[in-house]
Design a protein around this motif. Structure first.
Motif, PDB file in Angstrom:
ATOM      1  N   THR A   1      38.743  49.570  37.514  1.00 39.10           N
ATOM      2  CA  THR A   1      38.745  50.906  38.093  1.00 39.10           C
ATOM      3  C   THR A   1      39.758  51.799  37.395  1.00 39.10           C
ATOM      4  O   THR A   1      39.462  52.960  37.088  1.00 39.10           O
TER       5      THR A   1
ATOM      6  N   MET B   1      40.579  43.238  47.513  1.00 34.70           N
ATOM      7  CA  MET B   1      40.280  43.641  46.170  1.00 34.70           C
ATOM      8  C   MET B   1      40.977  42.711  45.177  1.00 34.70           C
ATOM      9  O   MET B   1      42.141  42.395  45.340  1.00 34.70           O
ATOM     10  N   THR B   2      40.257  42.398  44.156  1.00 31.68           N
ATOM     11  CA  THR B   2      40.799  41.491  43.152  1.00 31.68           C
ATOM     12  C   THR B   2      41.501  42.294  42.056  1.00 31.68           C
ATOM     13  O   THR B   2      41.218  43.481  41.857  1.00 31.68           O
ATOM     14  N   PRO B   3      42.388  41.664  41.340  1.00 30.33           N
ATOM     15  CA  PRO B   3      43.067  42.360  40.233  1.00 30.33           C
ATOM     16  C   PRO B   3      42.095  42.825  39.144  1.00 30.33           C
ATOM     17  O   PRO B   3      42.327  43.851  38.508  1.00 30.33           O
ATOM     18  N   ASP B   4      41.011  42.079  38.939  1.00 30.94           N
ATOM     19  CA  ASP B   4      40.022  42.493  37.936  1.00 30.94           C
ATOM     20  C   ASP B   4      39.360  43.806  38.326  1.00 30.94           C
ATOM     21  O   ASP B   4      39.129  44.671  37.474  1.00 30.94           O
TER      22      ASP B   4
ATOM     23  N   ILE C   1      40.636  46.175  40.265  1.00 32.88           N
ATOM     24  CA  ILE C   1      41.620  47.256  40.144  1.00 32.88           C
ATOM     25  C   ILE C   1      41.832  47.626  38.675  1.00 32.88           C
ATOM     26  O   ILE C   1      41.913  48.807  38.327  1.00 32.88           O
ATOM     27  N   THR C   2      41.866  46.644  37.810  1.00 33.89           N
ATOM     28  CA  THR C   2      42.021  46.911  36.382  1.00 33.89           C
ATOM     29  C   THR C   2      40.816  47.669  35.833  1.00 33.89           C
ATOM     30  O   THR C   2      40.979  48.633  35.081  1.00 33.89           O
TER      31      THR C   2
END
Length: 76
Positions: free
Chosen positions: A9, A1-4, A6-7
């Motif tokens: 979500t 999963m990418t940080p984008d 997670i952000t």
């Protein structure tokens, strides 16, 4: 999963929680308005303590009605 991901979500989760809390507050305020202004001769809380099922059904119907109105209003 990418940080984008997670952000995004976390942002969507926060917005959904905010809408849920605002909807709950608006529903309770709307029910209190109906209780105190429109139906002055009927006390919802006292009738619920007595076990009046009709008042419980009416109150839940009012909350559902307010929820439907809010969902259409927040949809934009």
């Amino acid at each position: 999963m990418t940080p984008d991901f997670i952000t995004a979500t976390a942002f969507n989760l926060g917005m959904n929680l905010l809408h849920a809390v605002l909807g709950l507050i608006a529903g309770v305020v709307g029910l209190r308005f109906v209780d105190s202004v429109l139906l002055k001769s009927l006390d919802f809380e006292e009738e619920l303590k007595k076990g009046n099922v009709a008042v419980a059904i009416f109150a839940s119907t009012m909350l559902l009605f307010i929820a439907v109105l809010l969902s259409f209003g927040l949809r934009g």
